[in-house]
Design an enzyme around this catalytic site. Structure first.
Site, mmCIF file in Angstrom:
data_model
loop_
_atom_site.group_PDB
_atom_site.id
_atom_site.type_symbol
_atom_site.label_atom_id
_atom_site.label_comp_id
_atom_site.label_asym_id
_atom_site.label_seq_id
_atom_site.Cartn_x
_atom_site.Cartn_y
_atom_site.Cartn_z
ATOM 1 C CB SER A 167 -29.977 87.037 -86.454
ATOM 2 O OG SER A 167 -29.885 88.128 -85.574
ATOM 3 C CE1 TYR B 135 -18.922 89.291 -74.089
ATOM 4 C CE2 TYR B 135 -18.265 91.347 -73.063
ATOM 5 C CZ TYR B 135 -18.134 89.977 -73.191
ATOM 6 O OH TYR B 135 -17.233 89.297 -72.408
ATOM 7 C CE1 TYR C 128 -33.596 91.093 -84.730
ATOM 8 C CE2 TYR C 128 -31.385 91.245 -85.663
ATOM 9 C CZ TYR C 128 -32.459 90.482 -85.234
ATOM 10 O OH TYR C 128 -32.387 89.107 -85.299
ATOM 11 C CE LYS D 136 -36.508 89.794 -87.221
ATOM 12 N NZ LYS D 136 -35.407 89.008 -87.850
#
Length: 297
Positions: free
Chosen positions: A44, A107, A133, A162
């Site tokens: 990110s 989304y 993630y 993560k």
């Protein structure tokens, strides 16, 4: 497989929006020489969502070549299209990366069973070890402790997560759910200030943005904790708590993190691709003031 203090590396851009490979190489070398346990590219903070396939592949090549085996190289291959995830994962493996970081489908969030099936299909289709993630603030769905445990039991090549959830109890519950069935499964926190409580909860460390700015501070904290010098680790953690204010200075925290890297000494542009905004003089001054006073939380 994933331990200690790890960095989601910023992608440094020139003012025209193209990747600044010269400064990227300098930044990577600094992070490696500081002693970080691993580097994640195209996460990110690395603006993975903003780059073309060709740009991602070129950045993967640059990262693997520059790091040259000195620390772990993890590549973010998240995408809304499953076949694109698999294709970029194959490229990362061929290039010489060590592992993959894959964000949950975003989304439209997936229900639990579909999320497990999604990661199992990808695990069966790719060569490298995978770090899950979990970033529900961005994906709209959560990899709950129960989902992570199911994935860990079904997919031996998925070796860690993560957990970017601003609630350490979520990460603790993942540790408690997964470690008994997969002791080798790594649990990293995505929030910088959670290192110590992550370790106390049974986790393995952090993968967090401020490692771009003060990697030596994180390495010092990790080393102190590992050596049982909790007082020294806490002193480092106090400084990190103060630096957390950087995240709130700019509308998109990526821009602020680039400004902090520049303020720390690397003469880079703070250009961030949309939806990033242009850094203001007031924001730049505030970030510099935060860096100058690391003890205030």
């Amino acid at each position: 497989m994933f331990k200690g203090v790890n960095s989601p590396v910023i992608t440094i851009l020139k003012d025209d929006g193209t990747i600044d490979y010269a400064n990227m190489e300098q930044h990577m070398n600094h992070l490696v020489e500081a002693g970080l346990n691993g580097l994640l590219f195209l996460g990110s903070l690395g603006e993975f969502y903003a780059f073309s396939d060709a740009e991602r592949r070129a950045l993967i090549d640059c990262a693997v070549k520059t790091i040259a085996g000195r620390t772990q190289v993890v590549i973010g291959v998240g995408n809304t299209a499953e076949d694109e995830v698999v294709r970029l994962a194959a490229y990362a493996a061929e290039a010489g990366a060590d592992a993959l970081n894959i964000v949950s489908p975003y989304y439209f969030g997936l229900p639990a069973a579909a999320a497990v099936d999604y990661f199992e299909r990808i695990a069966n289709a790719v060569e490298l070890p995978i770090m899950l993630y979990n970033f529900p603030d961005r994906t709209g769905s959560d990899l709950s402790p129960e989902i992570v445990r199911e994935i860990a039991q079904r997919c031996p090549t998925i070796t860690g997560i993560k957990d970017t959830v601003d609630n350490i109890s979520h990460t603790r519950r993942i540790c408690q759910a997964v470690k008994p069935v997969r002791p080798d499964f790594s649990v990293l926190s995505g929030f910088d200030e959670y290192y110590i409580v992550n370790r106390i909860s049974g986790g393995d460390g952090v993968l967090c943005g401020l490692t771009n700015v003060v990697p030596e501070l994180f390495v010092k904290m990790h080393s102190a904790y590992e050596n049982g010098d909790i007082a020294a680790a806490v002193k480092c953690a106090e400084q990190i708590a103060g630096l957390m204010r950087i995240y709130a200075v700019t509308p998109l925290f990526i821009t602020g993190m680039k400004a902090a890297v520049r303020a720390a000494g690397l003469p880079i542009s703070t250009y961030t691709r949309a939806p990033g905004t242009v850094l203001t003089e007031a924001e730049d001054r505030e970030i510099r003031a935060i860096l100058a006073d690391r003890t205030v939380s």
